[in-house]
Design a protein around this motif. Structure first.
Motif, PDB file in Angstrom:
ATOM      1  N   TRP A 145       0.820  -1.211   0.000  1.00  0.00           N
ATOM      2  CA  TRP A 145       0.000   0.000   0.000  1.00  0.00           C
ATOM      3  C   TRP A 145       0.855   1.264   0.000  1.00  0.00           C
ATOM      4  CZ3 TRP A 145      -4.618   0.151  -1.680  1.00  0.00           C
ATOM      5  CH2 TRP A 145      -5.486  -0.929  -1.506  1.00  0.00           C
ATOM      6  N   THR A 146       2.037   1.190   0.583  1.00  0.00           N
ATOM      7  CA  THR A 146       2.946   2.335   0.543  1.00  0.00           C
ATOM      8  C   THR A 146       3.404   2.610  -0.885  1.00  0.00           C
ATOM      9  OG1 THR A 146       3.739   1.879   2.797  1.00  0.00           O
ATOM     10  CG2 THR A 146       5.138   3.258   1.403  1.00  0.00           C
ATOM     11  N   LEU A 147       3.600   1.529  -1.663  1.00  0.00           N
ATOM     12  CA  LEU A 147       4.042   1.674  -3.045  1.00  0.00           C
ATOM     13  C   LEU A 147       2.894   1.939  -4.019  1.00  0.00           C
ATOM     14  CD1 LEU A 147       6.662  -1.234  -3.195  1.00  0.00           C
ATOM     15  CD2 LEU A 147       7.121   1.216  -2.969  1.00  0.00           C
ATOM     16  N   TRP A 148       1.667   1.721  -3.572  1.00  0.00           N
ATOM     17  CA  TRP A 148       0.509   1.858  -4.445  1.00  0.00           C
ATOM     18  C   TRP A 148       0.425   3.222  -5.136  1.00  0.00           C
ATOM     19  CZ3 TRP A 148      -2.756  -0.574  -7.335  1.00  0.00           C
ATOM     20  CH2 TRP A 148      -3.966   0.003  -7.694  1.00  0.00           C
ATOM     21  N   PRO A 149       0.566   4.349  -4.425  1.00  0.00           N
ATOM     22  CA  PRO A 149       0.480   5.642  -5.115  1.00  0.00           C
ATOM     23  C   PRO A 149       1.498   5.784  -6.241  1.00  0.00           C
ATOM     24  CG  PRO A 149       0.351   5.948  -2.743  1.00  0.00           C
ATOM     25  CD  PRO A 149       0.738   4.530  -2.969  1.00  0.00           C
ATOM     26  N   SER A 150       2.746   5.386  -5.996  1.00  0.00           N
ATOM     27  CA  SER A 150       3.781   5.517  -7.024  1.00  0.00           C
ATOM     28  C   SER A 150       3.457   4.680  -8.256  1.00  0.00           C
ATOM     29  CB  SER A 150       5.148   5.098  -6.457  1.00  0.00           C
ATOM     30  OG  SER A 150       5.528   5.945  -5.399  1.00  0.00           O
ATOM     31  N   TRP A 151       2.913   3.492  -8.029  1.00  0.00           N
ATOM     32  CA  TRP A 151       2.544   2.621  -9.146  1.00  0.00           C
ATOM     33  C   TRP A 151       1.410   3.240  -9.970  1.00  0.00           C
ATOM     34  CZ3 TRP A 151       3.673  -0.719 -12.609  1.00  0.00           C
ATOM     35  CH2 TRP A 151       2.693  -1.465 -13.263  1.00  0.00           C
ATOM     36  N   VAL A 152       0.414   3.805  -9.306  1.00  0.00           N
ATOM     37  CA  VAL A 152      -0.692   4.441 -10.016  1.00  0.00           C
ATOM     38  C   VAL A 152      -0.193   5.660 -10.782  1.00  0.00           C
ATOM     39  CG1 VAL A 152      -2.905   5.642  -9.749  1.00  0.00           C
ATOM     40  CG2 VAL A 152      -2.448   3.571  -8.429  1.00  0.00           C
ATOM     41  N   TRP A 153       0.680   6.446 -10.172  1.00  0.00           N
ATOM     42  CA  TRP A 153       1.233   7.609 -10.875  1.00  0.00           C
ATOM     43  C   TRP A 153       1.960   7.170 -12.144  1.00  0.00           C
ATOM     44  CZ3 TRP A 153       3.812   9.863  -5.832  1.00  0.00           C
ATOM     45  CH2 TRP A 153       2.789  10.229  -4.946  1.00  0.00           C
ATOM     46  N   PHE A 154       2.688   6.072 -12.030  1.00  0.00           N
ATOM     47  CA  PHE A 154       3.390   5.534 -13.199  1.00  0.00           C
ATOM     48  C   PHE A 154       2.403   5.111 -14.285  1.00  0.00           C
ATOM     49  CE2 PHE A 154       4.908   1.710 -15.399  1.00  0.00           C
ATOM     50  CZ  PHE A 154       6.070   2.191 -15.992  1.00  0.00           C
ATOM     51  N   THR A 155       1.333   4.433 -13.893  1.00  0.00           N
ATOM     52  CA  THR A 155       0.387   3.901 -14.882  1.00  0.00           C
ATOM     53  C   THR A 155      -0.384   4.996 -15.601  1.00  0.00           C
ATOM     54  OG1 THR A 155      -1.374   3.592 -13.234  1.00  0.00           O
ATOM     55  CG2 THR A 155       0.131   1.750 -13.588  1.00  0.00           C
ATOM     56  N   VAL A 156      -0.765   6.071 -14.892  1.00  0.00           N
ATOM     57  CA  VAL A 156      -1.549   7.113 -15.563  1.00  0.00           C
ATOM     58  C   VAL A 156      -0.706   7.844 -16.608  1.00  0.00           C
ATOM     59  CG1 VAL A 156      -3.110   7.410 -13.618  1.00  0.00           C
ATOM     60  CG2 VAL A 156      -1.075   8.867 -13.782  1.00  0.00           C
TER      61      VAL A 156
END
Length: 256
Positions: free
Chosen positions: A197-208
């Motif tokens: 969950w800590t990495l979740w925001p960074s992954w979503v930012w990458f995907t968008v």
């Protein structure tokens, strides 16, 4: 079965249905804002071009290069970014909020208000500053990966009806991912779940960015909107606490 399910709800079906009504009310407000924003596609493209020019002047127009790496990699990575884009905003967010509502109901109102507050501030931005996303600028090397390789894309039935094509600034994907990632990381017990969950925001930012739906400036604006909403809510909670304290002191003085 309904009664059994109701026992799992912290405050019964009445409160649960009230929470659902809040979300459907937000969806209605979003649709109104979408209609307002859709009236000026020319302005949206002009604003999108301004974002491109700003990033180019900063030597940070990297989204097309990022896309190129993902597309050339293909396979699981491309599928992962495409599906993350679709699932992050409603499925993951909705399930996470449901889990918080059931398992940590004491903090649910604060997380809910943070999400709703952030989205309402973002809606103002969509009306005042409609912005076309990178995928609308193929001449700059941007690609709509969802249209090219995704089973579901922005032209698919209900998605075309419900989505706002000019809602790139700020990125609500980025904002909501930050909120729910932070909240879940604080609430889960497993070390691995906390890390995920800590990495979740960074992954979503990458995907968008990898799907051609947002510039990094959109992502930064989304993070800023989430921070602004958190600050506003903290101020409001502080005012309410001060009012309660003042009321309690006034009562104690009257009784003494």
């Amino acid at each position: 079965m309904v009664l059994r399910a109701g026992r799992l709800l912290p405050h019964g079906w009445g409160d649960f249905l009230f929470q659902l009504a809040l979300w459907f009310g937000f969806i209605l407000a979003y649709q109104v804002a979408r209609g307002l924003a859709d009236r000026g596609p020319l302005e949206a493209f002009e604003n999108g071009r301004l974002v491109i020019d700003a990033e180019r002047s900063l030597h940070t127009l990297v989204e097309a290069d990022l896309q190129r790496v993902v597309i050339e990699g293909g396979g699981p990575l491309l599928s992962a970014v495409n599906w993350t884009y679709w699932l992050a905003q409603f499925v993951v967010l909705g399930l996470a909020l449901l889990w918080i509502y059931v398992r940590h109901n004491d903090v649910f109102p604060r997380v809910r208000n943070w999400v709703l507050g952030t989205n309402m501030v973002a809606l103002i931005g969509y009306v005042l500053l409609p912005t076309a996303p990178p995928r609308f600028f193929p001449e700059e090397g941007f690609v709509d990966t969802l249209a090219q390789s995704g089973a579901v894309n922005h032209g698919s039935g209900f998605i075309e009806l419900a989505s706002n094509p000019y809602a790139a600034m700020p990125s609500i994907h980025a904002a909501d991912a930050l909120i729910i990632g932070f909240a879940m990381a604080m609430l889960v017990r497993s070390r691995w779940a906390r890390l995920a969950w800590t990495l979740w925001p960074s992954w979503v930012w990458f995907t968008v960015m990898a799907t051609g739906n947002h510039f990094w400036l959109d992502v930064a604006a989304g993070v800023g909107v989430a921070a602004l909403a958190a600050t506003m809510l903290a101020w409001m909670e502080g005012r309410e606490a001060d009012d309660r304290l003042s009321t309690a002191l006034s009562r104690s003085r009257r009784c003494s």
